[in-house]
Design a protein around this motif. Sequence first.
Motif, PDB file in Angstrom:
ATOM      1  N   ARG A  35       1.923   6.681  -6.895  1.00 46.21           N
ATOM      2  CA  ARG A  35       0.837   7.583  -7.285  1.00 46.21           C
ATOM      3  C   ARG A  35       1.219   9.045  -7.095  1.00 46.21           C
ATOM      4  O   ARG A  35       0.923   9.895  -7.942  1.00 46.21           O
ATOM      5  N   THR A  36       1.883   9.343  -5.986  1.00 46.54           N
ATOM      6  CA  THR A  36       2.214  10.742  -5.681  1.00 46.54           C
ATOM      7  C   THR A  36       3.500  11.214  -6.362  1.00 46.54           C
ATOM      8  O   THR A  36       3.770  12.411  -6.400  1.00 46.54           O
ATOM      9  N   GLY A  58       0.982  -0.303  -9.961  1.00 47.27           N
ATOM     10  CA  GLY A  58       0.642   1.103  -9.813  1.00 47.27           C
ATOM     11  C   GLY A  58       1.314   2.005 -10.833  1.00 47.27           C
ATOM     12  O   GLY A  58       0.860   3.134 -11.064  1.00 47.27           O
ATOM     13  N   THR A  84       0.824  -1.199   0.000  1.00 47.40           N
ATOM     14  CA  THR A  84       0.000   0.000   0.000  1.00 47.40           C
ATOM     15  C   THR A  84       0.864   1.257   0.000  1.00 47.40           C
ATOM     16  O   THR A  84       0.591   2.219  -0.741  1.00 47.40           O
ATOM     17  N   ASP A  85       1.919   1.250   0.806  1.00 47.90           N
ATOM     18  CA  ASP A  85       2.839   2.392   0.847  1.00 47.90           C
ATOM     19  C   ASP A  85       3.525   2.599  -0.494  1.00 47.90           C
ATOM     20  O   ASP A  85       3.651   3.733  -0.974  1.00 47.90           O
ATOM     21  N   MET A 139       2.545   1.633  -3.502  1.00 46.41           N
ATOM     22  CA  MET A 139       1.599   2.107  -4.516  1.00 46.41           C
ATOM     23  C   MET A 139       1.288   3.590  -4.326  1.00 46.41           C
ATOM     24  O   MET A 139       1.139   4.334  -5.303  1.00 46.41           O
ATOM     25  N   GLU A 140       1.214   4.027  -3.074  1.00 44.45           N
ATOM     26  CA  GLU A 140       0.942   5.443  -2.815  1.00 44.45           C
ATOM     27  C   GLU A 140       2.127   6.299  -3.242  1.00 44.45           C
ATOM     28  O   GLU A 140       1.949   7.400  -3.785  1.00 44.45           O
ATOM     29  N   ARG A 141       3.335   5.810  -3.033  1.00 41.67           N
ATOM     30  CA  ARG A 141       4.518   6.563  -3.452  1.00 41.67           C
ATOM     31  C   ARG A 141       4.605   6.645  -4.978  1.00 41.67           C
ATOM     32  O   ARG A 141       5.059   7.643  -5.524  1.00 41.67           O
ATOM     33  N   THR A 188      -6.630   0.221  -6.281  1.00 45.69           N
ATOM     34  CA  THR A 188      -7.603  -0.418  -5.390  1.00 45.69           C
ATOM     35  C   THR A 188      -8.020  -1.785  -5.909  1.00 45.69           C
ATOM     36  O   THR A 188      -8.113  -2.759  -5.151  1.00 45.69           O
ATOM     37  N   ASP A 197       6.487  10.231  -5.252  1.00 42.14           N
ATOM     38  CA  ASP A 197       7.597  10.099  -4.296  1.00 42.14           C
ATOM     39  C   ASP A 197       8.523   8.939  -4.656  1.00 42.14           C
ATOM     40  O   ASP A 197       9.644   8.859  -4.129  1.00 42.14           O
ATOM     41  N   ASP A 202      -5.446   3.742 -10.467  1.00 43.79           N
ATOM     42  CA  ASP A 202      -5.884   3.460  -9.098  1.00 43.79           C
ATOM     43  C   ASP A 202      -5.581   2.000  -8.807  1.00 43.79           C
ATOM     44  O   ASP A 202      -6.019   1.109  -9.542  1.00 43.79           O
TER      45      ASP A 202
END
Length: 266
Positions: free
Chosen positions: A91-92, A172, A84-85, A87-89, A179, A94, A177
Amino acid sequence: MGSARLYAAVAAGGFRRYATYRAATAAGVFTNTVFGLILVYTYLALWDERPHLGGYDQAQAVTFVWLGQALYATLAIQGGGFETDLMERIRTGDIAIDLYRPADLQAWWLANDLGRAVFQLLGRGVIPFMFGVLCFPTALPGDPGTWLAFLVALVLAMIVSFGIRFLVALSGFWLLDGTGALQVLMVTGIFCSGMTLPLNVFPGALGEAVRALPWAAQLQMPADVLMGEAEPLPVFAFQAAWAVALLAAGRLMQSAATRRVVVQGG
């Protein structure tokens, strides 16, 4: 030696990060114990009707339940680890910082996830397992060699689990997305690993198929090693083969992604 110290520090950081969430850990211990009780009594009723289902007696079925509860968070069977971390990085944007680090992306996250897994085993898995052992008849080995073989199988299971989730996380780079990919991970994890029912209960071609998939290396095979239902060396070979295949696939996917990075929202 420098790289080894780096990744050891990353693993220690992963351990410390999850160790700070004491309330969440206590809640997880309670949840796993309650779900273990529900599953145990369900299994006992099922094995009353179908003795030796899947080649297990009742004590082995009970052992399988409590081992599953001990390894549920350890192996992030339905997710909840680093993916999850990551994939968020992605997406943003980072992730660009991660790619500039003087460390390999895959090895960094593997070390981090191994630290997390060790904490989840000690902090969240041991207490439900011991509760089950003390309150129900179980089929645990008495010789240290079997326990050592189980620990080897468990380490390989951690690597296989990481390999699956690393591939999901890297999706990702192409998905807007993640999800949907995480939800697929949840469903396949609970069904194909044996968390719902031991895989040796599944009949015919379905049983042969799920036992050949990498998820079988997570719970089913370590459990069979612990209970003396499988020889360790073939299990290690199966797990190691899937670990190598998944890590190699992750390496190829990482290479393809970093040649064509699309930063979303960053």
